[in-house]
Design a protein around this motif. Structure first.
Motif, PDB file in Angstrom:
ATOM      1  N   ASP A 546     125.555 -11.052 -23.566  1.00  0.00           N
ATOM      2  CA  ASP A 546     125.730  -9.803 -24.300  1.00  0.00           C
ATOM      3  C   ASP A 546     126.503 -10.058 -25.595  1.00  0.00           C
ATOM      4  O   ASP A 546     127.114 -11.121 -25.784  1.00  0.00           O
ATOM      5  CB  ASP A 546     126.502  -8.806 -23.432  1.00  0.00           C
ATOM      6  N   PHE A 547     126.459  -9.082 -26.496  1.00  0.00           N
ATOM      7  CA  PHE A 547     127.314  -9.127 -27.676  1.00  0.00           C
ATOM      8  C   PHE A 547     128.774  -9.036 -27.243  1.00  0.00           C
ATOM      9  O   PHE A 547     129.096  -8.532 -26.156  1.00  0.00           O
ATOM     10  CB  PHE A 547     127.001  -7.958 -28.617  1.00  0.00           C
ATOM     11  N   ILE A 548     129.636  -9.520 -28.110  1.00  0.00           N
ATOM     12  CA  ILE A 548     131.068  -9.364 -27.888  1.00  0.00           C
ATOM     13  C   ILE A 548     131.444  -7.904 -28.176  1.00  0.00           C
ATOM     14  O   ILE A 548     131.190  -7.387 -29.270  1.00  0.00           O
ATOM     15  CB  ILE A 548     131.869 -10.301 -28.813  1.00  0.00           C
ATOM     16  N   SER A 549     132.047  -7.236 -27.199  1.00  0.00           N
ATOM     17  CA  SER A 549     132.493  -5.847 -27.402  1.00  0.00           C
ATOM     18  C   SER A 549     133.857  -5.842 -28.083  1.00  0.00           C
ATOM     19  O   SER A 549     134.530  -6.875 -28.184  1.00  0.00           O
ATOM     20  CB  SER A 549     132.570  -5.123 -26.060  1.00  0.00           C
ATOM     21  N   GLU A 550     134.276  -4.662 -28.528  1.00  0.00           N
ATOM     22  CA  GLU A 550     135.576  -4.576 -29.213  1.00  0.00           C
ATOM     23  C   GLU A 550     136.725  -4.981 -28.301  1.00  0.00           C
ATOM     24  O   GLU A 550     137.595  -5.763 -28.716  1.00  0.00           O
ATOM     25  CB  GLU A 550     135.786  -3.163 -29.763  1.00  0.00           C
ATOM     26  N   PRO A 551     136.820  -4.478 -27.043  1.00  0.00           N
ATOM     27  CA  PRO A 551     137.919  -4.935 -26.174  1.00  0.00           C
ATOM     28  C   PRO A 551     137.879  -6.448 -25.948  1.00  0.00           C
ATOM     29  O   PRO A 551     138.924  -7.097 -25.903  1.00  0.00           O
ATOM     30  CB  PRO A 551     137.687  -4.155 -24.872  1.00  0.00           C
ATOM     31  N   THR A 552     136.670  -6.997 -25.802  1.00  0.00           N
ATOM     32  CA  THR A 552     136.556  -8.443 -25.609  1.00  0.00           C
ATOM     33  C   THR A 552     137.005  -9.191 -26.857  1.00  0.00           C
ATOM     34  O   THR A 552     137.680 -10.231 -26.772  1.00  0.00           O
ATOM     35  CB  THR A 552     135.099  -8.815 -25.265  1.00  0.00           C
ATOM     36  N   ALA A 553     136.642  -8.647 -28.037  1.00  0.00           N
ATOM     37  CA  ALA A 553     137.052  -9.285 -29.286  1.00  0.00           C
ATOM     38  C   ALA A 553     138.569  -9.340 -29.389  1.00  0.00           C
ATOM     39  O   ALA A 553     139.142 -10.340 -29.858  1.00  0.00           O
ATOM     40  CB  ALA A 553     136.460  -8.530 -30.472  1.00  0.00           C
TER      41      ALA A 553
END
Length: 649
Positions: A546-553
């Motif tokens: 998946d794309f990197i989400s904001e919390p993951t970033a």
């Protein structure tokens, strides 16, 4: 009248073809699997399974003898000119009648070989190669009597080694093969054979060579008298009969096991790329190590790759996989579905169940992963983590950037250049590495950028678990974990502008992303490459990240900031502290959509340009060598990033 092939029920096909055409062909080129054992019926009725594995010369002798052939005259560079069967007075007498006594046992030279060919075929003897040389007169008791009444065959072994160079023929070598070609045309048949089945047959010349083109092409092309016969490797039926024959070596029981014995069936199925000679050696290896026939797969693996201890079966691998399930997600953020599926495939590989639904799965790689999705989301990092986790050794991880293999000749880098080309001696990068470390994790990064010729190599690896390099050495991938990565489905080329258009964006739900990416992968393999069979080999092993989400970033950012702080403290004695404003600015930059599109690498680029570069400028210009640096804020204007910081000693 019955043909000779009708006298050979149960014999290999190539012997029936040879024996059945002796009336029309004066020379034969047997090529391919000519160094093996071959199954012939056991006339004595004592061999397990009713067959006996037999060397090539004995098979040829048994095939020709019923038609009245009295001996085989064999010539090679090592043993010279000999007679087969050895120790048979009648065969020796027949050979001496054809060649004369003094010829037997002599070293092979082109001069003597030409003389042997002429005398066996019943043709006029050629003049000496050296026109000024005067041939010695034969002794009174050494004059050949000619082929009348003596039926024999001349077998020229290791024929490909006659030329000194593989790139061309010297003058005397060219003249020798030209004589052989002319002899094929001018030789005549001779009446002979059993009294009840007399026939006009040739006394043939039989060339033995591994490759069909190892001899000069003009010797065989367009020559009706010269027949080229491929000696094939053993099929499943032959391997089943051979497995029954060799099983008593392992079990110690002299009786052959029944056809339905599952261990015998596994022995035959797991050796589908091997010779009968190799099967015999595997049986001997198992007996030497006191392995029961139920462990025949272990014996095959040891014979193939030379490694006794199998890391996949060690208890540490099981523990490492269980530990990795909790540790890897801490390093690869925001990819829980992909990591779970990857570990499912890994557990299947550790248990040896990859492709277990197929009857021929044992020769395939241990495990295969196709990691797809956006750039910078952890696909390569997962491969590194798996290598370290499985084998405790980062060096067990091999990476090939397939963008470096886009040229048409680049396939030679993987398997080595063919004979006669530059780099032949060096071997292949991939095949050489796997032979050195057969238990490896191999990453083929950006798989779709490879040249199409390389896809044929991948198909063979995925299907058969092996690859033959330019030097003819077979490398086995049966104990490897193969990982392919790809960005297919994230972008597409706009046919109107030629520019890349992004198909999916951060924030899209994972199910839609997975469906879009897999559809793009399918389209690429079927329509653009025309290789749907390669896609089928990957099956359900395609894992979409998946794309990197904001919390993951933000979690990735925190980890990278800790790395920066630890490096400064360890190497320079400087303690870095980020104020709230500075941290918030970094978070906004790293969580921006254009940054998330580039994944973890995009975040790293932002940290480098927005923090590390201005921080390095500040430390260098202010001559900061120790103490604490507190960064209050970071601003960017007109392409210049400025650090608002103070140094506390």
């Amino acid at each position: 009248m019955a043909t000779p092939s009708e006298f050979l029920p149960g014999f290999p096909a190539f012997t029936q073809e040879l024996a059945g055409t002796l009336a029309v062909h004066s020379q034969y080129v047997l090529h391919g699997n000519v160094r093996d054992l071959y199954l012939v019926p056991d006339t004595r009725g004592r061999a397990p399974g009713g067959v006996r594995p037999t060397p090539l010369l004995e098979v040829l002798w048994q095939a020709l003898h019923p038609s009245g052939y009295r001996c085989l005259i064999v010539s090679d560079q090592v043993d010279g000119i000999t007679v087969y069967p050895p120790g048979d007075p009648a065969a020796r007498a027949a050979a001496e009648r054809l060649l004369g006594r003094r010829m037997i046992g002599r070293k092979q030279t082109l001069e003597r070989l030409r003389t042997c060919m002429a005398r066996v075929a019943g043709a006029a003897e050629p003049p000496p190669i050296d026109a000024d040389a005067v041939p010695p007169a034969p002794a009174p008791d050494d004059s050949p009597a000619g082929p009348d009444g003596v039926r024999a065959a001349l077998v020229i072994d290791y024929a490909a080694r006659i030329p000194r160079s593989q790139t061309g023929l010297e003058g005397v070598e060219r003249d020798f093969f030209l004589f052989a070609q002319k002899l094929a045309v001018t030789a005549e048949t001779h009446l002979g054979g059993p009294p009840d089945r007399p026939a006009d047959l040739f006394n043939p010349v039989i060339w033995l060579t591994e490759g069909e083109r190892d001899l000069p092409a003009w010797l065989t092309v367009g020559m009706e008298r010269v027949r080229s016969i491929a000696v094939a490797g053993p099929g499943l039926s032959d391997r089943m009969r051979a497995a029954r024959y060799f099983a008593p070596i392992i079990t110690g029981d002299r009786t052959a096991p029944p056809d339905t014995d599952p261990d015998v069936a596994r022995f035959a199925q797991r050796t589908d790329d091997m010779t009968l000679h190799a099967m015999r050696e595997i049986a001997r290896l198992a007996a030497d190590r006191r392995m029961p026939i139920g462990r025949i797969e272990d014996a095959i693996r040891i014979y193939r790759i030379g490694v006794d201890q199998n890391p996949w079966r060690q208890e540490t691998v099981r523990r490492q996989i269980m530990l990795g399930e909790s540790e890897v997600p801490k390093r690869i953020h925001g990819q829980q579905p992909a990591v779970v599926k990857a570990f499912d495939i890994l557990k299947r590989a550790a248990l040896g169940l990859s492709g277990a639904q197929a009857s021929s799965s044992a020769n395939r790689p241990r495990g295969v992963l196709f990691l797809a999705g956006p750039t910078g989301v952890g696909k390569t990092e997962l491969a590194k983590q798996l290598a370290t986790m499985l084998f405790g050794d980062p060096d067990a991880y091999l990476r090939f950037d397939m963008s470096e293999f886009s040229a048409s000749h680049s396939a030679d880098r993987l398997t080595g250049a063919p004979p006669g080309y530059v780099g032949y001696e060096a071997g292949g990068e991939l095949t050489g590495a796997i032979r050195r470390k057969p238990f490896s994790v191999v990453l083929f990064d950006e798989f779709e950028k490879a040249n199409r010729q390389i896809f044929d190599k991948f198909l063979q690896i995925l299907d058969d678990g092996r690859l033959t390099d330019g030097q003819g050495v077979t490398t086995y991938f049966t104990e490897c974990m193969l990982i392919f990565t790809s960005n297919l489905g994230i972008f597409r080329d706009d046919p109107a502008t030629g520019e890349k258009v992004q198909l999916v964006h951060p924030g899209i739900d994972h199910d839609t992303l997975e469906r879009t990416v897999k559809e793009a992968i399918k389209d690429h393999f079927t329509r653009e490459l025309g290789r749907p069979e390669l896609l089928n080999r990957f099956g359900d092993n395609i894992v979409v990240f998946d794309f990197i989400s904001e919390p993951t970033a933000l979690r990735i950012l925190d980890g990278q900031l800790r790395n920066v702080e630890e490096r400064l403290s360890r190497e320079h004695g400087v303690h870095l502290e980020l104020g709230g404003a500075a941290r918030q600015r970094l978070q906004r930059w790293c969580a921006a959509p254009e940054t998330l599109t580039n994944g973890g690498r995009g975040i790293g680029n932002e940290v480098e340009s927005k923090l590390i570069n201005p921080l390095a400028r500040y430390l260098f210009d202010q001559d900061v060598r120790w103490g604490k640096v507190r960064v209050e804020d970071i601003t960017a204007a007109d392409g210049l990033v400025t650090l608002h910081a103070r140094h506390e000693r």
